[in-house]
Design a protein around this motif. Structure first.
Motif, PDB file in Angstrom:
ATOM      1  N   ASP A 123       0.864  -1.189   0.000  1.00  0.00           N
ATOM      2  CA  ASP A 123       0.000   0.000   0.000  1.00  0.00           C
ATOM      3  C   ASP A 123       0.895   1.231   0.000  1.00  0.00           C
ATOM      4  O   ASP A 123       1.881   1.288   0.745  1.00  0.00           O
ATOM      5  N   ASP A 124       0.568   2.208  -0.842  1.00  0.00           N
ATOM      6  CA  ASP A 124       1.410   3.403  -0.914  1.00  0.00           C
ATOM      7  C   ASP A 124       1.035   4.459   0.123  1.00  0.00           C
ATOM      8  O   ASP A 124       1.665   5.513   0.197  1.00  0.00           O
ATOM      9  N   ASP A 125       0.020   4.168   0.944  1.00  0.00           N
ATOM     10  CA  ASP A 125      -0.356   5.059   2.041  1.00  0.00           C
ATOM     11  C   ASP A 125       0.239   4.491   3.333  1.00  0.00           C
ATOM     12  O   ASP A 125      -0.139   3.405   3.778  1.00  0.00           O
ATOM     13  N   GLU A 126       1.166   5.221   3.938  1.00  0.00           N
ATOM     14  CA  GLU A 126       1.886   4.706   5.108  1.00  0.00           C
ATOM     15  C   GLU A 126       0.961   4.417   6.281  1.00  0.00           C
ATOM     16  O   GLU A 126       1.137   3.427   7.005  1.00  0.00           O
ATOM     17  N   THR A 127      -0.067   5.262   6.463  1.00  0.00           N
ATOM     18  CA  THR A 127      -1.009   5.048   7.563  1.00  0.00           C
ATOM     19  C   THR A 127      -1.785   3.755   7.364  1.00  0.00           C
ATOM     20  O   THR A 127      -1.936   2.950   8.292  1.00  0.00           O
ATOM     21  N   ASP A 128      -2.278   3.544   6.147  1.00  0.00           N
ATOM     22  CA  ASP A 128      -3.016   2.311   5.847  1.00  0.00           C
ATOM     23  C   ASP A 128      -2.107   1.088   5.960  1.00  0.00           C
ATOM     24  O   ASP A 128      -2.531   0.021   6.421  1.00  0.00           O
TER      25      ASP A 128
ATOM     26  N   GLU B 135      -5.263   1.232  -5.840  1.00  0.00           N
ATOM     27  CA  GLU B 135      -4.801   2.496  -6.410  1.00  0.00           C
ATOM     28  C   GLU B 135      -3.409   2.834  -5.887  1.00  0.00           C
ATOM     29  O   GLU B 135      -3.247   3.322  -4.770  1.00  0.00           O
ATOM     30  N   MET B 136      -2.388   2.574  -6.714  1.00  0.00           N
ATOM     31  CA  MET B 136      -1.013   2.861  -6.306  1.00  0.00           C
ATOM     32  C   MET B 136      -0.208   3.364  -7.497  1.00  0.00           C
ATOM     33  O   MET B 136      -0.042   2.647  -8.472  1.00  0.00           O
ATOM     34  N   GLY B 137       0.306   4.556  -7.447  1.00  0.00           N
ATOM     35  CA  GLY B 137       1.284   5.074  -8.396  1.00  0.00           C
ATOM     36  C   GLY B 137       1.115   4.632  -9.836  1.00  0.00           C
ATOM     37  O   GLY B 137       0.008   4.514 -10.361  1.00  0.00           O
TER      38      GLY B 137
END
Length: 236
Positions: A9-14, A62-64
């Motif tokens: 996952d590209d969201d660090e929080t997730d 959804e990643m980059g």
């Protein structure tokens, strides 16, 4: 049974949240797990080229530049057994998840109860037996998993099996070997049997594998192997 799980996952929080849910589930289920996190699909693929050791993949969609769905397609073309779970804030891609035999589609924010239910299902599927070939080589009887075989080559009265770890010399003919394998294998010319799980490119004269080897393709086989490859990918 120990499980190897990847979270991408590209969201660090997730990424931290999902990793925490995995840890909580493993503790309650009393299942030893190893968890590796990746901030992008590209980072995962870089690792996967050398270490295809995951049982379960938890992928953001959804990643980059490379999406989780694109990543799953690449993985599924090489591994029909790893369990794929998509985790996303969008429902638009649910239909595509069936194309890669995804186990489930979890919507963000992920509810712990539902997450644990899905992960338990994935763990149960991982316990099921992988198809294998039982061979006798050098006076030993060995279990060789189908997905570990890159290709086989006929040499006289023997077949040489080229696998991830080593080679096995087995007293078999090409037809005899094919009878024991599944639809994921294809005969190239007279002497080779290729595992379609590992094919990454096909030209008029050669088949290229993901371990950087290549095999000669018999005259007139180009259309046939492409049709066989498409049929196989649709079946997994």
């Amino acid at each position: 049974m120990s499980l190897s799980i990847a979270v991408c996952d590209d969201d660090e929080t997730d990424l931290r949240y999902i990793t925490g849910l995995v840890g909580a589930w493993a503790e309650r289920a009393r299942i030893p797990v190893s968890v590796r996190t990746f901030p992008s699909a590209e980072a995962f693929l870089f690792h996967y080229e050398e270490n295809r050791d995951f049982d379960i993949l938890l992928l953001d969609v959804e990643m980059g530049k490379l999406s989780g769905m694109d990543l799953a397609r690449q993985i599924r073309a090489q591994d029909s057994f790893v369990q794929i779970v998509f985790i996303t804030g969008y429902s638009d891609f649910m239909a595509e998840g069936y194309d890669v035999s995804a186990l489930h589609y979890l919507m963000k924010p992920v509810k712990p109860g539902k997450f644990e239910e899905v992960l338990s299902r994935a763990a149960d599927l991982c316990r099921q037996e992988r198809p294998f070939l039982l061979v006798t080589s050098e006076r030993e009887t060995i279990r060789v998993f189908f997905d570990d075989i890159y290709y086989a080559e006929s040499q006289g009265h023997y077949m040489i099996l080229y696998t991830r770890e080593t080679q096995y010399r087995v007293r078999l003919t090409v037809p005899g070997l094919l009878e024991q394998l599944d639809q994921g294998f294809y005969r190239c010319g007279r002497s080779f049997v290729v595992n379609l799980r590992h094919v990454c490119r096909i030209t008029k004269s050669e088949v290229f594998l993901d371990n950087h080897s290549s095999l000669p393709l018999g005259r007139g086989q180009y259309d046939e192997i492409n049709k066989t490859m498409i049929s196989y990918l649709r079946s997994i």
